[in-house]
Design a protein around this motif. Sequence first.
Motif, mmCIF file in Angstrom:
data_model
loop_
_atom_site.group_PDB
_atom_site.id
_atom_site.type_symbol
_atom_site.label_atom_id
_atom_site.label_comp_id
_atom_site.label_asym_id
_atom_site.label_seq_id
_atom_site.Cartn_x
_atom_site.Cartn_y
_atom_site.Cartn_z
ATOM 1 N N MET A 1 0.851 -1.191 0.000
ATOM 2 C CA MET A 1 0.000 0.000 0.000
ATOM 3 C C MET A 1 0.885 1.239 0.000
ATOM 4 S SD MET A 1 -3.202 -1.025 0.208
ATOM 5 C CE MET A 1 -4.195 0.264 0.970
ATOM 6 N N GLN B 1 -4.119 -2.551 5.063
ATOM 7 C CA GLN B 1 -4.970 -3.392 4.231
ATOM 8 C C GLN B 1 -5.554 -4.508 5.083
ATOM 9 O OE1 GLN B 1 -3.040 -5.290 0.965
ATOM 10 N NE2 GLN B 1 -4.866 -5.135 -0.306
ATOM 11 N N THR C 1 -2.316 -10.548 -2.730
ATOM 12 C CA THR C 1 -3.071 -9.303 -2.592
ATOM 13 C C THR C 1 -4.204 -9.263 -3.605
ATOM 14 O OG1 THR C 1 -1.083 -8.151 -1.858
ATOM 15 C CG2 THR C 1 -2.910 -6.789 -2.579
ATOM 16 N N HIS D 1 -5.831 -8.588 1.687
ATOM 17 C CA HIS D 1 -4.661 -9.444 1.480
ATOM 18 C C HIS D 1 -4.948 -10.800 2.088
ATOM 19 C CE1 HIS D 1 -0.461 -10.173 0.448
ATOM 20 N NE2 HIS D 1 -0.503 -10.991 1.486
#
Length: 137
Positions: free
Chosen positions: A1, A7, A82, A87
């Motif tokens: 990210m 995430q 991902t 993820h």
Amino acid sequence: MTDGRAQRIVLVVACALVDADGRVLMAQRPEGKSLAGLWEFPGGKMEPGETPEDALIRELREELGIEVAKACLAPLAFASHTYADFHLLMPLYVCRRWQGTVQPVEGQALEWVKPARMRDYPMPPADEPLVAALRDL
Ligand code: C5P
């Protein structure tokens, strides 16, 4: 990210059930689920408080109607992928012994597949790299 936001991590545990002929069980993701129609190793999301083995034993009971002893689960590989909105971390275990007969409890299509034929079964991108770990079984 790159934007500094964390995430979401999803923990899934999966299993290569191997029969006496060296074939591995694949399950087709049903209509209405994400990645519908793709073939995956059976398993599912870990729930809080579960070990990966606990979660796998529960999922195999719920999805396939079989009983697996913890001692019959051996870690084999680990997927890290991902997706657009999360993820996925997914350990893959191998299991050659279970009690009961494999059944499609949730109506899912099931196939026993030789590792060399797995490329004929389209899989979620997280599962694909795990196929290499099955070649030496
Ligand atoms: O099976 P479930 O939908 O609960 O799994 C959560 C997510 O993990 C799926 O949307 C899918 O993207 C991913 N997954 C996967 N390979 C699996 C199982 C799940 O990529 N074998």
